[in-house]
Design a protein around this motif. Structure first.
Motif, short mmCIF file in Angstrom:
data_model
loop_
_atom_site.label_atom_id
_atom_site.label_comp_id
_atom_site.label_asym_id
_atom_site.label_seq_id
_atom_site.Cartn_x
_atom_site.Cartn_y
_atom_site.Cartn_z
N PHE A 82 8.42 4.50 9.37
CA PHE A 82 8.70 5.39 8.23
C PHE A 82 7.60 6.46 8.16
CE2 PHE A 82 11.01 1.57 7.17
CZ PHE A 82 12.09 1.98 6.42
N SER A 136 2.10 2.82 13.28
CA SER A 136 2.22 4.21 13.72
C SER A 136 1.89 4.34 15.19
CB SER A 136 1.22 5.11 12.99
OG SER A 136 1.20 4.85 11.64
N VAL A 172 1.01 -3.51 6.84
CA VAL A 172 -0.39 -3.78 6.49
C VAL A 172 -1.29 -2.82 7.28
CG1 VAL A 172 0.18 -6.19 6.02
CG2 VAL A 172 -0.79 -5.58 8.23
N PHE A 173 -2.62 -3.03 7.16
CA PHE A 173 -3.57 -2.14 7.86
C PHE A 173 -3.22 -2.03 9.34
CE2 PHE A 173 -6.49 -4.29 4.65
CZ PHE A 173 -6.28 -3.31 3.70
N GLU A 174 -3.55 -0.88 9.90
CA GLU A 174 -3.24 -0.62 11.31
C GLU A 174 -4.24 -1.33 12.22
OE1 GLU A 174 -0.60 0.58 12.43
OE2 GLU A 174 -0.83 2.11 13.96
N SER A 229 5.33 9.22 5.62
CA SER A 229 4.77 9.25 4.28
C SER A 229 5.09 10.56 3.56
CB SER A 229 3.25 9.07 4.39
OG SER A 229 2.68 9.05 3.12
N GLY A 279 0.82 -1.21 0.00
CA GLY A 279 0.00 0.00 0.00
C GLY A 279 0.85 1.25 0.00
N THR A 280 0.28 2.33 0.54
CA THR A 280 0.97 3.63 0.56
C THR A 280 2.37 3.49 1.14
OG1 THR A 280 -1.18 4.54 1.07
CG2 THR A 280 0.69 6.01 1.35
N MET A 281 2.48 2.85 2.28
CA MET A 281 3.77 2.79 2.96
C MET A 281 4.67 1.69 2.40
SD MET A 281 3.67 5.32 4.87
CE MET A 281 5.16 5.17 5.83
N ASN A 285 5.91 -1.40 10.78
CA ASN A 285 5.83 0.03 10.48
C ASN A 285 4.62 0.67 11.18
OD1 ASN A 285 6.49 2.45 9.00
ND2 ASN A 285 4.76 2.01 7.68
N LYS A 320 -1.94 -7.67 12.55
CA LYS A 320 -0.48 -7.63 12.76
C LYS A 320 -0.04 -8.86 13.56
CE LYS A 320 -0.02 -2.81 11.87
NZ LYS A 320 0.75 -2.15 10.88
N GLU A 378 1.64 -9.49 -0.79
CA GLU A 378 0.30 -8.91 -0.67
C GLU A 378 -0.72 -10.04 -0.53
OE1 GLU A 378 -1.98 -6.70 -0.49
OE2 GLU A 378 -0.86 -4.82 -0.39
N1 LIG Z 1 -0.01 6.21 5.60
C1 LIG Z 1 0.80 6.81 6.45
O1 LIG Z 1 0.95 8.03 6.43
C2 LIG Z 1 1.55 6.00 7.47
C3 LIG Z 1 2.70 6.55 8.06
C4 LIG Z 1 3.45 5.77 8.95
C5 LIG Z 1 3.04 4.50 9.25
N2 LIG Z 1 1.90 3.99 8.69
C6 LIG Z 1 1.52 2.63 9.05
O2 LIG Z 1 1.89 1.78 7.98
C7 LIG Z 1 0.99 0.68 7.90
C8 LIG Z 1 0.42 0.62 6.50
O3 LIG Z 1 -0.24 1.83 6.22
P1 LIG Z 1 -0.61 2.25 4.72
O4 LIG Z 1 -1.01 3.66 4.78
O5 LIG Z 1 0.45 1.82 3.80
O6 LIG Z 1 -1.91 1.34 4.46
P2 LIG Z 1 -2.55 0.92 3.07
O7 LIG Z 1 -3.97 0.64 3.36
O8 LIG Z 1 -2.20 1.90 2.01
O9 LIG Z 1 -1.80 -0.44 2.70
C9 LIG Z 1 -1.93 -1.62 3.43
C10 LIG Z 1 -1.72 -2.76 2.48
O10 LIG Z 1 -1.59 -3.97 3.22
C11 LIG Z 1 -2.20 -5.01 2.50
N3 LIG Z 1 -2.52 -6.09 3.42
C12 LIG Z 1 -3.46 -6.14 4.36
N4 LIG Z 1 -3.40 -7.32 5.03
C13 LIG Z 1 -2.40 -8.02 4.49
C14 LIG Z 1 -1.86 -9.31 4.75
N5 LIG Z 1 -2.34 -10.09 5.69
N6 LIG Z 1 -0.80 -9.70 3.99
C15 LIG Z 1 -0.31 -8.91 3.04
N7 LIG Z 1 -0.79 -7.69 2.75
C16 LIG Z 1 -1.82 -7.25 3.47
C17 LIG Z 1 -3.42 -4.36 1.88
O11 LIG Z 1 -3.89 -5.10 0.76
C18 LIG Z 1 -2.90 -2.98 1.52
O12 LIG Z 1 -2.42 -2.96 0.19
C19 LIG Z 1 -0.03 0.91 8.99
O13 LIG Z 1 0.37 0.19 10.14
C20 LIG Z 1 0.05 2.39 9.23
O14 LIG Z 1 -0.33 2.76 10.53
C21 LIG Z 1 1.17 4.71 7.80
#
Ligand SMILES: NC(=O)c1ccc[n+]([C@@H]2O[C@H](COP(=O)([O-])OP(=O)(O)OC[C@H]3O[C@@H](n4cnc5c(N)ncnc54)[C@H](O)[C@@H]3O)[C@@H](O)[C@H]2O)c1
Length: 691
Positions: free
Chosen positions: A437, A415, A386-388, A439, A308-310, A413, A393, A329
């Motif tokens: 990390f 938050s 993955v999702f928070e 974003s 995903g994003t991170m 990762n 996790k 994924e």
């Molecule tokens: N977005 C931010 O600004 C930010 C900053 C720092 C930390 N974080 C943390 O990073 C983590 C991810 O955040 P994000 O924004 O990238 O979320 P996101 O929703 O963009 O991406 C999460 C990805 O994880 C995948 N996923 C879910 N369950 C899975 C599994 N069991 N196996 C493999 N893949 C799986 C999903 O399909 C999705 O593509 C979270 O813990 C979040 O708190 C986010």
């Protein structure tokens, strides 16, 4: 061979005198090196056998800057003039450059008649990054050599210019074969003698500065083009003024201008903050109970869970550093989308000339996608993104525990989730660590390395080293809600929201934060991120301003409206709709809206941050106050010329911060209770960053 002093030798090689400096690690311009140059030059000039002189360094680099630690301290030794000795020499002097010639190092080289370099060398005047300007004549000599435009670019960016470019610009006169610098420099010196070249001094070269005289638009245009980048900083402008002096004043007058402007910067608050920030970053790598010789775990391959994003951004960091990455994924479409975003990011960089098309393919070639977690069996480190959600996790970490090889680092990762709880589902909690990390993860410099209860020292040491390898600035923090950065951010966000209910408008609060030096205020930031993060339409009851905005489909920049209205160029304008919503909320709450001054906004937003920093230190969640500042400068846009929240608190006076917190506590309760450490510091007359 004659020893000039502890760090300098002089030898005669045929008809060329060679002064060799050897002051590890970087031959910085310490008193010893300065004396070595001055006395070495006197010896070489006095040596009847020497017809030309080469100045060269042992070790990994030419003089790579001044001795920053000594800046601002008083020198009482007897006066010497190493730059003058180089420039006034009756025999041609050639600087022989390898590694980096930076700051005072390049300034010394500019006092020589000629410069030769190996192709891998780089030259630069990075003083601007410490809030300074080159104060040893560099501001007057460089423009004479390369012209004002190039000097402006070099001096206001501090960039390290590769040798080939230096040759084109005229900073370097000749490139010599890699590994054969001494021979090459001596051969060049003999060529100068054989051709009977004049004793050209950089200070006497005038064509390029004369051509720019009477063209103030060169400077006006440069200032305009860089206004955003330089906003708030003094040093770029002070550097520009020096270059203007080089164009408009005779050399000796220009030197006086340089000296005057240098002293102003050196005595100012900005440079003090920037020099502090420089050392703070280095200090952050030192972990008191994790010694430098802690064994490291080799990390030659990395697994990432979640594209995903991170996850995607994190993967790019490793691919950029040449480390292969496997991304896992759950579904093919999510994986394809994630890999597609990474490719698009690389292609965008390539289209702007940042990397080549071949680099794009090389980096993409290092990233492999998979839908099977077993693909992570051989990797040295896994980062989960993955999702928070704690349940997801935990499930992932128990699987990783079964799949990953012994010794692999298991990082999350997250938050905000409790990493000890995540680690508890594994049989190897010592291998579990947080790598937080920011974003966009491929861009943001900061990495919070989160130490859990059982994280082993090698895992910590490896994570800190690895951060550096992938171009991040790391700080070690402890497990607590929001860790260090977001925990402090929470204070500012809360106050921004509360102020809105007391009568301040979002744009007033944002303006104060922007003028303080943040890239944007909290409401502009929310609009950028999207107001609907975590907002669920079905559950929305118009109970908050955010609910009300989202219900009107004002979800931020992406919908053309949020707290602000956005025009077609995405320029934000104060919104009458938002204003009405806020006024209605305030009226319903029965509070009398009042006029809130900019000063109050600033104090309300920032004092609680300093106070929270004190609590973090009290609880041992950060090792030192300067680590908190490193986090806020590199992850949250705290202006580096204001040092960070803890440095800033010290600057304005902790007694003032304490008094402010007490006043707020009296008005609004214990949410504003001063940290015990803050009370203690004030009682003892101490401060956080200059103990
Ligand atoms: N977005 C931010 O600004 C930010 C900053 C720092 C930390 N974080 C943390 O990073 C983590 C991810 O955040 P994000 O924004 O990238 O979320 P996101 O929703 O963009 O991406 C999460 C990805 O994880 C995948 N996923 C879910 N369950 C899975 C599994 N069991 N196996 C493999 N893949 C799986 C999903 O399909 C999705 O593509 C979270 O813990 C979040 O708190 C986010």
């Amino acid at each position: 061979m004659t020893a000039i002093n502890a760090v300098t030798d002089y030898t005669l090689d045929g008809d060329v005198g060679v002064i060799t400096l050897n002051s590890p690690p970087v031959n910085a311009l310490s008193r010893g090196v300065l004396e070595g140059i001055a006395f070495g030059m006197q010896a070489a000039v006095a040596d009847p056998g020497a017809k030309a002189i080469v100045l060269i360094c042992e070790g990994r680099t030419f003089i790579a800057g001044a001795d920053i630690g000594g800046l601002g301290s008083r020198r009482e030794e007897r006066p010497i003039d190493p730059m003058g000795e180089l420039e006034r020499s009756p025999k041609p002097v050639i600087a022989a450059i390898h590694g980096t010639a930076l700051g005072g190092g390049l300034e010394a080289a500019l006092c020589c008649n000629y410069r030769v370099a190996v192709p891998s060398a780089r030259c630069g005047l990075p003083e601007v990054n410490l809030g300074l300007l080159p104060g040893a004549g560099g501001t007057q000599r460089l423009p004479r050599l390369v012209g004002p435009q190039k000097a402006l670019e070099m001096m206001t960016s501090g960039m390290h210019v590769p040798a080939r470019q230096c040759l084109e610009m005229g900073v370097v006169d000749e490139l010599v074969e890699e590994g054969k610098l001494r021979e090459g420099a001596i051969a060049f010196a003999r060529k100068v003698l054989a051709e009977n070249r004049p004793l050209r001094k950089v200070r006497d070269i005038s064509e390029k500065v004369e051509a720019a005289r009477g063209h103030p638009e060169i400077f006006a245009e440069f200032r305009k083009a860089n206004a955003r980048k330089f906003r708030g900083f003094m040093a770029p402008e002070w550097n520009i003024r020096c270059i203007e002096a080089a164009v408009n004043q005779p050399f000796d007058e220009g030197i006086k201008t340089e000296q005057k402007l240098f002293r102003e910067l050196l005595a100012g608050e900005q440079s003090a903050a920037q020099r502090y920030a420089f050392f703070a970053e280095r200090q952050a790598n030192k972990i008191p109970d994790v010694p430098d010789d802690t064994p490291l775990i080799p990390v030659n391959s990395v697994g990432i869970i979640g594209a995903g994003t991170m996850g995607g951004g994190i993967a790019m960091n490793f691919a950029n550093a040449g480390i292969p990455v496997t991304i896992v994924e759950v579904k093919q479409d999510a994986l394809d989308r994630g890999l597609g975003v990474i490719r698009k990011n690389y292609e965008r960089t390539a289209s702007r000339g940042g990397i080549t098309a071949a680099d794009v393919e090389k980096r993409m070639g290092l990233i492999t996608g998979s839908l099977d977690m077993n693909a992570l069996a051989p990797v040295d480190m896994v980062i989960e993104a993955v999702f928070e959600r704690m349940d997801i996790k935990k499930d992932i970490f128990s699987k990783l525990d079964a799949i990953c090889k012994p010794g692999a680092i298991l990082a999350t990762n997250t938050s905000a989730l409790n990493i000890d709880e995540i680690a508890s589902v594994t049989k190897r909690p010592e291998a579990v660590i947080g790598l937080h990390f920011f974003s966009p993860a491929n861009v943001m410099k900061l990495l919070e390395v989160v130490r859990a209860d059982h994280t082993s020292k090698p895992v910590i040491a490896t994570s800190m080293k690895l951060a550096k390898k992938i171009g991040k600035v790391a700080a070690l923090v402890g497990v607590c809600p929001g860790f260090v950065g977001n925990r402090i951010l929470g204070q500012r966000q809360r106050e921004a929201q509360k102020l809105m209910f007391e009568g301040a408008m979002p744009w007033d609060i944002d303006r104060v934060m922007y003028d303080f030096g943040f890239p944007m205020g909290p409401f502009a930031m929310s609009d950028l991120a999207g107001l609907d993060i975590g907002w669920v339409k079905e559950n929305s009851r118009g109970e908050t301003i955010r609910d009300a905005l989202c219900e009107l489909d004002r979800r931020g920049q992406k919908t053309g409206a949020g707290y602000y209205d956005y025009d077609e160029n995405r320029v934000a304008h104060p919104s009458p709709v938002t204003e009405k919503i806020i006024q209605d909320f305030v009226a319903r709450s029965g509070v009398n809206a009042r006029t809130i001054t900019d000063e109050e906004i600033l104090e309300r937003c920032l004092y609680p941050m300093v106070n929270e920093g004190a609590k973090i230190l009290e609880e041992g969640m950060a090792i030192r106050a300067s680590d908190i500042d490193v986090i806020w400068e590199n992850g949250y846009g705290w202006p580096v010329y204001r040092g960070g929240p803890m440095w800033w608190g010290d600057q304005i006076g902790l007694d003032k911060v304490l008094a402010g917190m007490k006043k707020l506590q009296a008005q609004m309760g214990d949410l504003y209770k001063p940290a015990a450490l803050l009370e203690k510091m004030v009682a003892e007359g101490k401060n956080f960053t200059r103990v």
